[in-house]
Design an enzyme around this catalytic site. Sequence first.
Site, short mmCIF file in Angstrom:
data_model
loop_
_atom_site.label_atom_id
_atom_site.label_comp_id
_atom_site.label_asym_id
_atom_site.label_seq_id
_atom_site.Cartn_x
_atom_site.Cartn_y
_atom_site.Cartn_z
N HIS A 194 62.46 -46.78 30.51
CA HIS A 194 63.14 -47.95 31.08
C HIS A 194 64.05 -48.62 30.07
CE1 HIS A 194 60.22 -47.27 33.99
NE2 HIS A 194 59.22 -47.89 33.41
N ARG A 301 72.58 -36.27 42.59
CA ARG A 301 71.18 -35.83 42.75
C ARG A 301 70.56 -36.70 43.82
NH1 ARG A 301 71.33 -35.67 36.70
NH2 ARG A 301 70.79 -33.55 36.06
N ARG A 337 74.31 -32.80 46.18
CA ARG A 337 73.38 -31.69 46.04
C ARG A 337 72.21 -31.90 47.00
NH1 ARG A 337 70.36 -30.60 40.45
NH2 ARG A 337 69.09 -32.36 41.08
N GLU A 436 71.73 -21.70 38.03
CA GLU A 436 70.73 -22.16 37.08
C GLU A 436 69.53 -21.21 36.99
OE1 GLU A 436 69.59 -26.16 38.24
OE2 GLU A 436 69.57 -25.66 40.35
N ASN A 459 70.57 -27.22 32.26
CA ASN A 459 69.22 -27.73 31.98
C ASN A 459 68.18 -26.71 32.45
OD1 ASN A 459 70.78 -29.93 31.44
ND2 ASN A 459 70.12 -31.14 33.18
N ASP A 460 68.39 -26.20 33.65
CA ASP A 460 67.46 -25.20 34.16
C ASP A 460 67.80 -23.80 33.69
OD1 ASP A 460 65.34 -26.36 35.69
OD2 ASP A 460 66.87 -27.10 37.06
N ARG A 470 61.52 -27.23 30.08
CA ARG A 470 62.49 -28.26 29.67
C ARG A 470 61.84 -29.61 29.39
NH1 ARG A 470 66.15 -29.18 35.11
NH2 ARG A 470 66.43 -31.30 34.42
N CYS A 507 77.37 -28.82 35.20
CA CYS A 507 76.85 -30.18 35.40
C CYS A 507 75.55 -30.41 34.62
CB CYS A 507 76.66 -30.48 36.88
SG CYS A 507 75.48 -29.39 37.69
#
Length: 589
Positions: A194, A301, A337, A436, A459-460, A470, A507
Site C-alpha cells: 500500500h 487488466r 484483456r 506469454e 512477466n509470465d 514470478r 506489455c
Amino acid sequence: MRGREKILTGVGASPGITIGRALPVAPRQVQVAYRYLREKADQEKEVERFRRALDQTRAELEAAKQGLDRELSEYSYIIEAHLMILGDKLISQRTMDLIRSQGINAEWALAQAVSEAQAAFQKIDDDYIRSRFADVEHVTDQVLGHLSGQANDLGSIREKVVVVAHDLSPADTSCMDLEWVLGFVTDMGGPTSHTAIMAQAKAIPAVVGLERVTREVQSGDFMIVDGSAGVVVINPEEETLHAYREKQEAYELYAREILAQAHLPAITTDGYQVEVRANIELAEEVSQVLTYGAEGIGLYRTEFFYIGRKHTPNEEELYQNFRTVAQRLENQPVTIRTLDIGGDKFASSLDMAPQINPALGLRAIRFCLKERDLFKDQLRAVLRASAHGRVRVMFPLVSGVGELLQAREVLDEVQEELSREKVEFDPKLEVGIMIEVPSAVVVADILARHCDFFSIGTNDLIQYSLAIDRVNEHVTHLYQPLHPAILRMIRQVVEAGHQGGIPVAMCGEMGADRRVVPLLLGLGLDELSMNALAIPGVKQIIRRTDRLTWGKLARQALTYPTAARVAAFVNQHLQEQFPDLFPEDPGLS
Ligand code: PEP
Ligand code: MG
C-alpha cells in the site's frame, strides 16, 4: 558506515530523492493484556465493547474511503478489502465466540482469532495470498486501537518530515496530511505494498522492506531517502549529503524535463515511431495515464472486477466501465484483456477449486473457455464499449492456435447475438493475444494468421520459460529478462508477427525498464505498454535511440551465452551513447 552515518538498503518503492528529519510513527502499538471474565454479564458487556470497536473501525475506514483524493481514489479497493476482513466471520464472530466460551477479554480473544487466521494463511501455497495476511493485521490493529481507546495521532503531523514506520495501512496514510510528508520508509512491504502504491500516486519518494529501519532511526535524525535506488542514509556525513543534494537536483531536473516532453511522440532518431501505451488495472487511473503522455492503453487488466469483492460483475457494470475508459481515451486504443484469473491472481468472487500448481492450472483463457457465460459477459461488454471508442480485445495465456480459435468462436457468437439484438458494436474490433507461454512463441507464425496483434507478456514468459516462479523471492535472482533464451524468443515473436503482417507489442515489466528499451527497439518491437510513471522516461530514451544501430547491437547481443554477458554489453553501449542519462554504470545484470 562512517561516524554516525548508517546506510540501509531496501526496495525502492517510489522514485525520487528526499532529505529531511525523521518522524518515527508507531501507529497504535497496543499491549494486549489478559483478563478473565467469569460472569456471563461481564462477557456480554465485553462483546458489546468489541462490537463498538468494530463499528468505530468500520466508520473510520468508510471515512478514509470517502476522504481519498482524486489521485488516490482508484485505490479505494484496498479499503474495500479491509472492510471485508472486518466483516469476516473468522475474525469478528470468532472473537465474540472466544469471549463467551473462554471468558476472556476482547483484546485477548481478538489476538487469538488473528493467530488462528495466521496459521490458516501460512498453509496457503500461494505467496501473494499469504502476503495478504498483512491486511488482516492492519485491520485488527485498528480494532485493537479502538479497544484500548488510543487516539491515532498520524493526522497531527504539521511539519515536513520523513515518515518512518514498521508498516503503514491505508487507514494510517489516509489520515495523514500528505503535504507534510517528504518521504516514507518502512520495515515491511514490497513494490506492490500500500505504501508503495500510495507514494507513487502522490509522487513521494519511498523505500520499503528495510526490515529494521524503525530500530535504527530516532525522532529528529537527519535522513536521506533515495526511492530510485532503494537506499536510506541515516545521519549522513557532510560529504554524503553534498553528493545526494546534487543527485536530488539532477533527478528533479530530469523528472521535470521528461514530464514536460511526455506528450511528444516517441520517434527514434532514424524516424521510426514507437507507440508507448499504459497498463492499467482500474478506470480511475486514466487521468494519471493522460498526464504521463500515454498513447492509449496497451493493457487493461480486468481482474480487479473479481478480486476483493463478493459478487462477480455483470455485463452492464463491465460495459459502463469500459465505455468510460474508451470515451476518455478518445481516439487512442484501449486494449481490454479478458479475465486473467488464477496463477498469481486469485478472485474472491469466483468459486475456484484449489490447485497444486495454479500457474499451470485452470488460469486465464483456459478458465474463460470453461466458464462460457462469464466469458460471454465480458466479450459483450467489450463489444458494446467498442461502439464508443477504439477498443481492442486481448486474450491472455494463449498456448496454441486451438485456444485462440475457440475464443474467437465465442466472440463470433457474441457478435451475432448483438447484431440480432440490434446492439451497436465495432464489427472490425481488433483481436490480439498475449504471448506469454513458450509454446505460443514456437507457433507464433501460425497464431499471427488468426489475430490482429501480439503483445509479449514478459512477466509470465520469463516465468514459464526459465521455470522461475514470478512471486517466489527465493528464485528472484534467476528471473533474468536478458537471458539469451528470452531475447531469442522476443526476436522470434517479432519476426513471426511481422511476417504475418501484424504489429508486436510488449506489455510485461521488461518494457518499462528504460535501460532495456533501446535493445527492445533493436529487436524490432513496435509498441511498449507499461505503468504510467515509467512512460516519460521511456519516451525520452526512445527519442534518443537510433533503431538501426540498436538493431545491429541486438543481433550481436543474441550471440552471447549468458544474461550477464548481454547485460555488460548493453551497459557499455548505454554509457557510450547516453552519457548524460547514465553517468554511472546503468547496473543491468
Ligand atoms: C505479463 O505476464 O507479462 C503480463 C503483462 O501480464 P500479467 O503481469 O498481468 O500476468
Ligand atoms: Mg501474464
